[in-house]
Scaffold this motif. Structure first.
Motif, PDB file in Angstrom:
ATOM      1  N   MET A   1       0.849  -1.185   0.000  1.00  0.00           N
ATOM      2  CA  MET A   1       0.000   0.000   0.000  1.00  0.00           C
ATOM      3  C   MET A   1       0.887   1.239   0.000  1.00  0.00           C
ATOM      4  SD  MET A   1      -3.070   0.669   2.547  1.00  0.00           S
ATOM      5  CE  MET A   1      -4.035   2.096   2.538  1.00  0.00           C
ATOM      6  N   ARG A   2       0.524   2.197  -0.794  1.00  0.00           N
ATOM      7  CA  ARG A   2       1.304   3.425  -0.906  1.00  0.00           C
ATOM      8  C   ARG A   2       0.957   4.381   0.225  1.00  0.00           C
ATOM      9  NH1 ARG A   2       3.395   4.211  -6.335  1.00  0.00           N
ATOM     10  NH2 ARG A   2       2.741   2.473  -7.592  1.00  0.00           N
ATOM     11  N   GLU A   3       1.913   5.245   0.509  1.00  0.00           N
ATOM     12  CA  GLU A   3       1.678   6.275   1.514  1.00  0.00           C
ATOM     13  C   GLU A   3       0.970   7.453   0.866  1.00  0.00           C
ATOM     14  OE1 GLU A   3       5.183   7.410   3.602  1.00  0.00           O
ATOM     15  OE2 GLU A   3       5.783   5.350   3.960  1.00  0.00           O
ATOM     16  N   GLY A   4       0.302   8.252   1.681  1.00  0.00           N
ATOM     17  CA  GLY A   4      -0.353   9.453   1.173  1.00  0.00           C
ATOM     18  C   GLY A   4      -1.852   9.409   1.411  1.00  0.00           C
ATOM     19  N   PRO A   5      -2.546  10.379   0.855  1.00  0.00           N
ATOM     20  CA  PRO A   5      -3.991  10.468   1.073  1.00  0.00           C
ATOM     21  C   PRO A   5      -4.723   9.249   0.530  1.00  0.00           C
ATOM     22  CG  PRO A   5      -3.149  12.454  -0.001  1.00  0.00           C
ATOM     23  CD  PRO A   5      -2.043  11.458   0.015  1.00  0.00           C
ATOM     24  N   ASP A   6      -5.763   8.846   1.229  1.00  0.00           N
ATOM     25  CA  ASP A   6      -6.569   7.697   0.816  1.00  0.00           C
ATOM     26  C   ASP A   6      -7.731   8.207  -0.031  1.00  0.00           C
ATOM     27  OD1 ASP A   6      -7.945   5.359   0.494  1.00  0.00           O
ATOM     28  OD2 ASP A   6      -8.217   4.947   2.628  1.00  0.00           O
ATOM     29  N   ILE A   7      -7.455   8.451  -1.316  1.00  0.00           N
ATOM     30  CA  ILE A   7      -8.503   8.999  -2.175  1.00  0.00           C
ATOM     31  C   ILE A   7      -9.603   7.977  -2.438  1.00  0.00           C
ATOM     32  CG2 ILE A   7      -6.985  10.708  -3.220  1.00  0.00           C
ATOM     33  CD1 ILE A   7      -6.914   8.938  -5.734  1.00  0.00           C
ATOM     34  N   ALA A   8      -9.282   6.689  -2.361  1.00  0.00           N
ATOM     35  CA  ALA A   8     -10.299   5.661  -2.607  1.00  0.00           C
ATOM     36  C   ALA A   8     -11.405   5.733  -1.553  1.00  0.00           C
ATOM     37  CB  ALA A   8      -9.668   4.273  -2.620  1.00  0.00           C
ATOM     38  N   ARG A   9     -11.045   6.025  -0.307  1.00  0.00           N
ATOM     39  CA  ARG A   9     -12.062   6.115   0.757  1.00  0.00           C
ATOM     40  C   ARG A   9     -12.985   7.295   0.498  1.00  0.00           C
ATOM     41  NH1 ARG A   9     -12.975   8.643   5.527  1.00  0.00           N
ATOM     42  NH2 ARG A   9     -10.996   9.720   5.684  1.00  0.00           N
ATOM     43  N   ILE A  10     -12.424   8.432   0.145  1.00  0.00           N
ATOM     44  CA  ILE A  10     -13.236   9.610  -0.148  1.00  0.00           C
ATOM     45  C   ILE A  10     -14.084   9.350  -1.392  1.00  0.00           C
ATOM     46  CG2 ILE A  10     -13.187  12.060  -0.755  1.00  0.00           C
ATOM     47  CD1 ILE A  10     -12.410  11.436   2.174  1.00  0.00           C
ATOM     48  N   ALA A  11     -13.476   8.764  -2.411  1.00  0.00           N
ATOM     49  CA  ALA A  11     -14.210   8.480  -3.648  1.00  0.00           C
ATOM     50  C   ALA A  11     -15.370   7.526  -3.396  1.00  0.00           C
ATOM     51  CB  ALA A  11     -13.268   7.906  -4.699  1.00  0.00           C
ATOM     52  N   SER A  12     -15.178   6.554  -2.514  1.00  0.00           N
ATOM     53  CA  SER A  12     -16.274   5.616  -2.227  1.00  0.00           C
ATOM     54  C   SER A  12     -17.415   6.315  -1.497  1.00  0.00           C
ATOM     55  CB  SER A  12     -15.770   4.412  -1.421  1.00  0.00           C
ATOM     56  OG  SER A  12     -15.438   4.788  -0.101  1.00  0.00           O
ATOM     57  N   LEU A  13     -17.098   7.311  -0.675  1.00  0.00           N
ATOM     58  CA  LEU A  13     -18.154   8.068  -0.002  1.00  0.00           C
ATOM     59  C   LEU A  13     -18.964   8.871  -1.010  1.00  0.00           C
ATOM     60  CD1 LEU A  13     -16.228   9.387   3.132  1.00  0.00           C
ATOM     61  CD2 LEU A  13     -18.094   7.714   3.100  1.00  0.00           C
ATOM     62  N   VAL A  14     -18.282   9.521  -1.930  1.00  0.00           N
ATOM     63  CA  VAL A  14     -18.942  10.361  -2.919  1.00  0.00           C
ATOM     64  C   VAL A  14     -19.583   9.511  -4.020  1.00  0.00           C
ATOM     65  CG1 VAL A  14     -18.556  12.207  -4.605  1.00  0.00           C
ATOM     66  CG2 VAL A  14     -17.320  12.226  -2.448  1.00  0.00           C
ATOM     67  N   GLY A  15     -19.040   8.312  -4.250  1.00  0.00           N
ATOM     68  CA  GLY A  15     -19.476   7.477  -5.360  1.00  0.00           C
ATOM     69  C   GLY A  15     -20.826   6.814  -5.189  1.00  0.00           C
ATOM     70  N   ASP A  16     -21.364   6.789  -3.988  1.00  0.00           N
ATOM     71  CA  ASP A  16     -22.692   6.212  -3.793  1.00  0.00           C
ATOM     72  C   ASP A  16     -23.730   7.207  -4.311  1.00  0.00           C
ATOM     73  OD1 ASP A  16     -24.467   4.153  -2.112  1.00  0.00           O
ATOM     74  OD2 ASP A  16     -25.234   6.201  -1.832  1.00  0.00           O
ATOM     75  N   PRO A  17     -24.671   6.780  -5.163  1.00  0.00           N
ATOM     76  CA  PRO A  17     -25.641   7.724  -5.744  1.00  0.00           C
ATOM     77  C   PRO A  17     -26.441   8.520  -4.712  1.00  0.00           C
ATOM     78  CG  PRO A  17     -25.711   5.658  -6.941  1.00  0.00           C
ATOM     79  CD  PRO A  17     -24.821   5.440  -5.746  1.00  0.00           C
ATOM     80  N   ALA A  18     -26.886   7.897  -3.641  1.00  0.00           N
ATOM     81  CA  ALA A  18     -27.663   8.624  -2.628  1.00  0.00           C
ATOM     82  C   ALA A  18     -26.793   9.682  -1.955  1.00  0.00           C
ATOM     83  CB  ALA A  18     -28.235   7.659  -1.587  1.00  0.00           C
ATOM     84  N   ARG A  19     -25.564   9.317  -1.596  1.00  0.00           N
ATOM     85  CA  ARG A  19     -24.675  10.287  -0.956  1.00  0.00           C
ATOM     86  C   ARG A  19     -24.289  11.395  -1.928  1.00  0.00           C
ATOM     87  NH1 ARG A  19     -22.707   5.435   1.802  1.00  0.00           N
ATOM     88  NH2 ARG A  19     -21.013   5.194   0.313  1.00  0.00           N
ATOM     89  N   ALA A  20     -24.077  11.049  -3.201  1.00  0.00           N
ATOM     90  CA  ALA A  20     -23.756  12.065  -4.203  1.00  0.00           C
ATOM     91  C   ALA A  20     -24.904  13.060  -4.337  1.00  0.00           C
ATOM     92  CB  ALA A  20     -23.442  11.405  -5.551  1.00  0.00           C
ATOM     93  N   ASN A  21     -26.138  12.567  -4.322  1.00  0.00           N
ATOM     94  CA  ASN A  21     -27.296  13.462  -4.400  1.00  0.00           C
ATOM     95  C   ASN A  21     -27.379  14.359  -3.167  1.00  0.00           C
ATOM     96  OD1 ASN A  21     -28.170  12.612  -6.923  1.00  0.00           O
ATOM     97  ND2 ASN A  21     -29.467  11.009  -6.083  1.00  0.00           N
ATOM     98  N   MET A  22     -27.060  13.821  -2.012  1.00  0.00           N
ATOM     99  CA  MET A  22     -27.063  14.628  -0.787  1.00  0.00           C
ATOM    100  C   MET A  22     -26.014  15.728  -0.870  1.00  0.00           C
ATOM    101  SD  MET A  22     -27.376  11.767   2.172  1.00  0.00           S
ATOM    102  CE  MET A  22     -28.904  10.953   2.554  1.00  0.00           C
ATOM    103  N   LEU A  23     -24.818  15.370  -1.293  1.00  0.00           N
ATOM    104  CA  LEU A  23     -23.738  16.355  -1.402  1.00  0.00           C
ATOM    105  C   LEU A  23     -24.091  17.430  -2.429  1.00  0.00           C
ATOM    106  CD1 LEU A  23     -20.745  13.881  -1.210  1.00  0.00           C
ATOM    107  CD2 LEU A  23     -21.337  15.603   0.507  1.00  0.00           C
ATOM    108  N   ASN A  24     -24.678  17.022  -3.547  1.00  0.00           N
ATOM    109  CA  ASN A  24     -25.096  18.003  -4.552  1.00  0.00           C
ATOM    110  C   ASN A  24     -26.155  18.940  -4.000  1.00  0.00           C
ATOM    111  OD1 ASN A  24     -23.579  17.752  -6.945  1.00  0.00           O
ATOM    112  ND2 ASN A  24     -24.587  15.814  -7.396  1.00  0.00           N
TER     113      ASN A  24
END
Length: 140
Positions: A1-24
């Motif tokens: 595993m590489r060091e640095g920010p975990d963009i996959a975790r953030i992307a998975s939060l935003v990637g759910d359609p219901a959560r994306a609609n909430m954020l929008n």
């Protein structure tokens, strides 16, 4: 595993359609209740609460209590910028959603999006400022 920010975790939060609609829904800069966000996401209140917990744990939302009401908002301009950037990429590479935009036609013409102007009038204004060399476009 590489060091640095975990963009996959953030992307998975935003990637759910219901959560994306909430954020929008929160991109307008107004804090909303869980019930309002459930409606925006098209999910039940218990499901919305679960999604909101995940977004809170991920650091994407803030929570403010006013009396018995709890209002959710974006955690800051960085989160809004991320959503806006993702929206721009989605617009450029598709696919497009079939759900219509704001019900009120005036909202498509002139609106505020989190902390800046948006809508057809804002785009026209930007185009004119660039056309008159008041602003320079840097497409990077």
């Amino acid at each position: 595993m590489r060091e640095g920010p975990d963009i996959a975790r953030i992307a998975s939060l935003v990637g759910d359609p219901a959560r994306a609609n909430m954020l929008n829904a929160l991109m307008g800069g107004t804090a909303l209740t869980a019930s309002e966000l459930a409606l925006e996401a098209g999910v039940s209140l218990p499901t919305a609460s679960s999604h909101l917990s995940k977004l809170m744990e991920g650091g994407l939302l803030t929570l403010a209590s006013q009396g018995r009401h709890r209002y959710y908002g974006l955690a800051g301009p960085q989160v809004a910028g991320m959503i806006e950037a993702i929206t721009g990429v989605a617009e450029a590479v598709g696919p497009k959603r079939v759900r219509p935009g704001p019900r009120d036609g005036a909202m498509r013409i002139a609106r505020v999006c989190y902390d800046h102007l948006a809508g057809e009038q804002a785009v026209a204004m930007l185009d004119r400022l660039v056309e008159k060399d008041i602003l320079l476009r840097d497409d990077r």
